[in-house]
Design an enzyme around this catalytic site. Structure first.
Site, PDB file in Angstrom:
ATOM      1  CE  LYS A  48      -4.991  -1.691 -11.115  1.00  0.00           C
ATOM      2  NZ  LYS A  48      -5.625  -2.870 -10.482  1.00  0.00           N
ATOM      3  CE1 TYR A 107      -2.330   0.770 -10.187  1.00  0.00           C
ATOM      4  CE2 TYR A 107      -3.822   2.734 -10.449  1.00  0.00           C
ATOM      5  CZ  TYR A 107      -3.579   1.325  -9.820  1.00  0.00           C
ATOM      6  OH  TYR A 107      -4.431   0.839  -8.696  1.00  0.00           O
TER       7      TYR A 107
HETATM    8  N1  NAD Z   1      -5.606   1.117  -2.283  1.00  0.00           N
HETATM    9  C1  NAD Z   1      -6.171   1.706  -3.081  1.00  0.00           C
HETATM   10  O1  NAD Z   1      -6.329   3.102  -2.980  1.00  0.00           O
HETATM   11  C2  NAD Z   1      -6.628   1.114  -4.418  1.00  0.00           C
HETATM   12  C3  NAD Z   1      -7.447   1.843  -5.287  1.00  0.00           C
HETATM   13  C4  NAD Z   1      -7.801   1.332  -6.720  1.00  0.00           C
HETATM   14  C5  NAD Z   1      -7.436   0.213  -6.988  1.00  0.00           C
HETATM   15  N2  NAD Z   1      -6.516  -0.387  -5.989  1.00  0.00           N
HETATM   16  C6  NAD Z   1      -6.111  -1.904  -6.489  1.00  0.00           C
HETATM   17  O2  NAD Z   1      -6.392  -2.831  -5.441  1.00  0.00           O
HETATM   18  C7  NAD Z   1      -5.550  -4.175  -5.676  1.00  0.00           C
HETATM   19  C8  NAD Z   1      -5.092  -4.213  -4.278  1.00  0.00           C
HETATM   20  O3  NAD Z   1      -4.263  -3.112  -3.886  1.00  0.00           O
HETATM   21  P1  NAD Z   1      -4.003  -2.594  -2.468  1.00  0.00           P
HETATM   22  O4  NAD Z   1      -4.318  -1.343  -2.094  1.00  0.00           O
HETATM   23  O5  NAD Z   1      -4.585  -3.771  -1.477  1.00  0.00           O
HETATM   24  O6  NAD Z   1      -2.312  -2.761  -2.252  1.00  0.00           O
HETATM   25  P2  NAD Z   1      -1.294  -3.656  -1.402  1.00  0.00           P
HETATM   26  O7  NAD Z   1      -0.044  -3.402  -1.968  1.00  0.00           O
HETATM   27  O8  NAD Z   1      -1.737  -3.533   0.078  1.00  0.00           O
HETATM   28  O9  NAD Z   1      -1.503  -5.286  -1.864  1.00  0.00           O
HETATM   29  C9  NAD Z   1      -1.195  -5.738  -3.160  1.00  0.00           C
HETATM   30  C10 NAD Z   1      -0.703  -7.294  -2.986  1.00  0.00           C
HETATM   31  O10 NAD Z   1      -0.613  -7.575  -4.297  1.00  0.00           O
HETATM   32  C11 NAD Z   1       0.738  -8.464  -4.225  1.00  0.00           C
HETATM   33  N3  NAD Z   1       1.427  -8.417  -5.523  1.00  0.00           N
HETATM   34  C12 NAD Z   1       2.054  -7.531  -6.111  1.00  0.00           C
HETATM   35  N4  NAD Z   1       2.608  -8.175  -7.435  1.00  0.00           N
HETATM   36  C13 NAD Z   1       2.170  -9.326  -7.294  1.00  0.00           C
HETATM   37  C14 NAD Z   1       2.637 -10.541  -8.225  1.00  0.00           C
HETATM   38  N5  NAD Z   1       3.158 -10.340  -9.140  1.00  0.00           N
HETATM   39  N6  NAD Z   1       2.266 -11.579  -7.720  1.00  0.00           N
HETATM   40  C15 NAD Z   1       1.309 -11.618  -6.697  1.00  0.00           C
HETATM   41  N7  NAD Z   1       1.132 -10.884  -5.865  1.00  0.00           N
HETATM   42  C16 NAD Z   1       1.509  -9.588  -6.233  1.00  0.00           C
HETATM   43  C17 NAD Z   1       1.662  -7.477  -3.306  1.00  0.00           C
HETATM   44  O11 NAD Z   1       2.582  -8.087  -2.586  1.00  0.00           O
HETATM   45  C18 NAD Z   1       0.780  -7.079  -2.122  1.00  0.00           C
HETATM   46  O12 NAD Z   1       0.356  -8.121  -1.123  1.00  0.00           O
HETATM   47  C19 NAD Z   1      -4.444  -3.505  -6.610  1.00  0.00           C
HETATM   48  O13 NAD Z   1      -5.030  -4.083  -7.839  1.00  0.00           O
HETATM   49  C20 NAD Z   1      -4.479  -1.903  -6.683  1.00  0.00           C
HETATM   50  O14 NAD Z   1      -4.402  -1.581  -7.980  1.00  0.00           O
HETATM   51  C21 NAD Z   1      -6.254   0.003  -4.811  1.00  0.00           C
END
Ligand code: NAD
Length: 281
Positions: free
Chosen positions: A163, A159
């Site tokens: 990133k 991961y």
């Molecule tokens: N939640 C956190 O604390 C956090 C922190 C830092 C970064 N992020 C990043 O934020 C972004 C969104 O994450 P989130 O927390 O909302 O997660 P989430 O799991 O709620 O949403 C992620 C979405 O991406 C979709 N997805 C996964 N693989 C896919 C693919 N191959 N093609 C199309 N869609 C796909 C999933 O189905 C899901 O709907 C991600 O890139 C994550 O790494 C999240």
């Protein structure tokens, strides 16, 4: 002042738009009167998100396209479908991401994590970027990175690698965009803090006190993009900007001071790190 790309009737594409931060962004942008396409893996989650968005916005302004961002043909198809339905794109949020866990010597998950989190963003920017530039209108490419791609804490190396790549790619993308004559498209690195979403929920059923909601995170992103920030470094309820700055500086100092990598987690540096976080005047 909101960035002009976030204007009513303008077009946004949000990958990973069926859940968490992406869904909150889609809802917020639709609430501004934008036409919004969510792209996510097909299935119930995408259908439910489409229904929810249509309940809160003009249904004709919402489009849901089953897309796997690790597939370039899927991204090209997405671009064509959005263009045919809404016309050119003003805001691209390359946001889809996964975090299934990884470790150094176990090859499991590495390919998929890099394909979705890193190549999904690279290919998304490539497929949508040139048509956005050619429109000669203000446009935004917002790529979702992570603090784990900057300070790279131990525990989930694949991961972190994905990133860190998003950070490097998005910096290079913005450098390229600003050197294209008359280009009105800018790129931004969106760095959420701890956000309570299905990605981070685990067994929890309630938001932990330290986490932000996806809505808070998206509001912060809109405000900072509109202010012109490239690095949209989001705080959460446990980590403020000052703490993030000290952690980032410590990490950069590993190279400058010739310390071991990830010295923040090295027992010999524990006291020094604690003192660094709380400098005495
Ligand atoms: N939640 C956190 O604390 C956090 C922190 C830092 C970064 N992020 C990043 O934020 C972004 C969104 O994450 P989130 O927390 O909302 O997660 P989430 O799991 O709620 O949403 C992620 C979405 O991406 C979709 N997805 C996964 N693989 C896919 C693919 N191959 N093609 C199309 N869609 C796909 C999933 O189905 C899901 O709907 C991600 O890139 C994550 O790494 C999240």
């Amino acid at each position: 002042m909101t960035h002009p790309a976030f204007s009513p009737s303008n077009v946004a594409v949000v990958t990973g738009g069926a859940s968490g931060i992406g869904l909150a962004a889609a809802r917020r942008l639709a609430g501004l009167g934008m036409r919004v396409a969510i792209a996510d893996l097909g299935g119930d989650r995408l259908g439910a998100a489409e229904t929810l968005l249509k309940e809160h916005a003009s249904p004709e302004n919402i489009l849901a396209v089953a897309t796997d961002v690790s597939s370039t043909p899927d991204l090209q198809r997405l671009q064509e479908i959005v263009e045919a339905r809404f016309g050119g794109v003003d805001v691209l949020m390359n946001n889809a991401g996964i975090q299934p866990g990884s470790s150094i010597f176990n090859p499991d998950n590495w390919d998929r994590i890099i394909a979705v989190n890193l190549f999904g963003i690279i290919r998304g920017s490539q497929v949508f970027g040139l048509p956005m530039i050619e429109r000669q209108k203000p446009g935004l490419i917002i790529n979702t990175g992570s603090k784990q791609g900057i300070t790279t804490p131990p525990g989930d190396p694949a991961y972190n690698v994905s990133k860190s790549g998003v950070k490097t790619f998005t910096e290079a993308l913005q450098h390229t965009l600003r050197n294209i004559k008359d280009c009105q498209v800018t790129a931004h690195l969106f760095i959420p803090g701890f956000v309570y979403t299905p990605l981070t929920a685990g067994d929890r059923t309630e938001k932990p006190a330290g986490a932000w909601t996806p809505e808070q995170t998206v509001d912060f992103m809109l405000e900072r993009v509109s202010a012109g920030d490239f690095y949209i470094l989001c705080p959460d309820n446990d980590v403020d900007r000052q703490l993030d700055e000290r952690r980032i500086l410590w990490s950069a100092n590993d190279i400058i001071r010739n310390r071991p990598p990830l010295s923040r987690w090295h027992p010999d540096y524990a006291q020094e790190f604690t003192d660094f976080l709380n400098p005495r005047d």
